[in-house]
Write a protein that holds these residues in place. Sequence first.
Motif, PDB file in Angstrom:
ATOM      1  N   ARG A 415       0.848  -1.207   0.000  1.00 55.45           N
ATOM      2  CA  ARG A 415       0.000   0.000   0.000  1.00 55.45           C
ATOM      3  C   ARG A 415       0.872   1.242   0.000  1.00 55.45           C
ATOM      4  O   ARG A 415       1.852   1.322   0.760  1.00 55.45           O
ATOM      5  CB  ARG A 415      -0.930   0.011   1.214  1.00 55.45           C
ATOM      6  N   LYS A 425       3.832   3.698   4.451  1.00 50.04           N
ATOM      7  CA  LYS A 425       3.823   2.742   3.358  1.00 50.04           C
ATOM      8  C   LYS A 425       3.820   1.321   3.924  1.00 50.04           C
ATOM      9  O   LYS A 425       4.430   1.038   4.951  1.00 50.04           O
ATOM     10  CB  LYS A 425       5.049   2.926   2.475  1.00 50.04           C
ATOM     11  N   ALA A 490       1.964   8.241  -1.365  1.00 45.62           N
ATOM     12  CA  ALA A 490       0.516   8.409  -1.437  1.00 45.62           C
ATOM     13  C   ALA A 490       0.176   9.736  -2.104  1.00 45.62           C
ATOM     14  O   ALA A 490       1.003  10.644  -2.203  1.00 45.62           O
ATOM     15  CB  ALA A 490      -0.084   8.359  -0.035  1.00 45.62           C
ATOM     16  N   ASN A 501      -2.745   8.344  -8.821  1.00 48.45           N
ATOM     17  CA  ASN A 501      -1.835   8.021  -7.721  1.00 48.45           C
ATOM     18  C   ASN A 501      -0.921   6.859  -8.123  1.00 48.45           C
ATOM     19  O   ASN A 501      -1.009   6.342  -9.233  1.00 48.45           O
ATOM     20  CB  ASN A 501      -2.610   7.715  -6.425  1.00 48.45           C
ATOM     21  N   VAL A 503      -0.643   3.685  -7.451  1.00 48.34           N
ATOM     22  CA  VAL A 503      -1.040   2.283  -7.382  1.00 48.34           C
ATOM     23  C   VAL A 503      -0.635   1.578  -8.675  1.00 48.34           C
ATOM     24  O   VAL A 503      -0.300   2.222  -9.669  1.00 48.34           O
ATOM     25  CB  VAL A 503      -2.553   2.136  -7.135  1.00 48.34           C
ATOM     26  N   VAL A 529      -4.170   1.515  -2.491  1.00 48.22           N
ATOM     27  CA  VAL A 529      -4.222   2.734  -1.684  1.00 48.22           C
ATOM     28  C   VAL A 529      -4.080   2.378  -0.211  1.00 48.22           C
ATOM     29  O   VAL A 529      -4.041   1.212   0.166  1.00 48.22           O
ATOM     30  CB  VAL A 529      -5.539   3.502  -1.925  1.00 48.22           C
ATOM     31  N   GLN A 530      -4.036   3.380   0.644  1.00 47.90           N
ATOM     32  CA  GLN A 530      -3.850   3.162   2.078  1.00 47.90           C
ATOM     33  C   GLN A 530      -5.021   2.384   2.670  1.00 47.90           C
ATOM     34  O   GLN A 530      -6.136   2.419   2.164  1.00 47.90           O
ATOM     35  CB  GLN A 530      -3.711   4.503   2.816  1.00 47.90           C
TER      36      GLN A 530
END
Length: 538
Positions: A415, A425, A490, A501, A503, A529-530
Amino acid sequence: MNHKKARLRLFFRSALLLMIAGLGSLSAQARGGEEILREHCTLCHAETTTESGAAHFSRISDQRKTPEGWHMSINRMLHLRGVWLPPQEKQALVEYLANTQGLAPSEAAPFRYLLEQDTNRVETEVDPNLEQMCARCHSAARFGLQRRTEQEWQYLVNFHMGQFPTTELHAMARDREWYRLAHDEVAPELAERYGLKSEAWEEWLSQDKPLLKGSWRVIGFVPGKGEYDGRMTAVPDEDGNGFMLQMKGHYADGSPLEGEGHARVYTGYEWRGTLMLDDVEMRQVLAADPEGETLRGRMFLADSRRLGGAMNAYKDHERTEVLAIQPGYLRLGESREVTLIGQHLNGEVSLGEGVRVEEVIERSDDRIRMRISAAAKGSPGVRDVTVGEATGDNILAVYDRLARLEVEPAHALARVGGNGGQLDKMRVAFRAVGYAAGADGEVGTDDDLRLGYMPADWSIIPADETAAHEQDADYAGTIDAHGIFTPGDAGPNPERPKSANNVGRLKAVATVDDGTDQVSGESRLLVAVQDYVQRVLD
């Protein structure tokens, strides 16, 4: 932070996070636990008396959970229900509930990967009803590590409806009578599989619990550092509520390993340790066998739970034991340096058919570093290694050529994080496992000869054509020489199309040079993502 401050910080964190060593005096613990429940919980949970005269607390007494499960339940009461507990009473309550309403070793065994934070895996053989109803949002281990009455499983369905009212609108829920199915069909199935009462738990309660103090021979792996071996001593602390730990040993490259910390054991076999190892805070989640001969589990970074490796500990009984050889593979016709690991290694070393000791480089009571060789025309297969009268069964693999590589974990999730945000992260540590063809000569069958973990060159590539078009391998993260993948930052990235982003869908690729052969293996890696929904354990 200097060493003294680090020790103080470690001590106070350990006091909050870890449980009492062993079951100790159950009667005193039970009185303390019941008193805490009466004082803080009976406003909502009514107390009655069973036919046997024992106290019964509504809802609470109808469940069994792991220590982590009880910790999460108490945290939910603290954060969502306005309950307040002093830290020492919270610790005592988790201990009491885990000891009196926990899981037997055999009940927890199939799901230990969740307790050990080894969560980069794909669960298989999950019942289809439970997979669709429960394991779409939770791991199967989440409900597999609980035991409830049928009514309590139904109450849990009602809790989901009250706490998460959009549950019925999720995929595979909106097109059917979700609540009726969950309440009337799935909850009874959960009660049948994971019911409150079990012979395993009753038997475990009646057994003598293992004594875990003393000296332990430890073997394990730390990402970025490599394999290690050493000794861990567990000395009861001053108040008798835990162990003071010391670890000392070596990594496979010869560099020293040293640390100290604190541990507690609850439910009679669940070991939880926190220690500062080489100035890095580490956590241990281990399970003792019923005789107290071994501890097996995982040690991981406290601030990055997924980064860790297997850890095994063997009780010192002052007898010769052969435990492992690092590395555990040798190619026919070649020689290499290896380290034989054990306890009280007295006597002549024998490495099996076609393998001989060329030179003993260094020898001590616990390890023998030596150069060994295998005859060019020998037979592939596993060898027993003996020292004197002690034998390590099937611990040395002798092979003709490296046939294939597997990368662990086979499916991984990382992530993005950082970049000024509150969530770090989430990294992934990969390892390469080598295999040779088995006796049938075929590659990719159950007969393949497992050689063990091998050093590899690491790279990442796009997972598919779409990922290549999106340049995921350029933005989603990087992998280092140790196989540790670090995802990207992020937030929106102005360098990507539409400021997307970081990813992406990748493959982690390991490549090993084995003589004239070069063999590669790969793992699927999703960079997401987070994770904004995280359980609170502190």
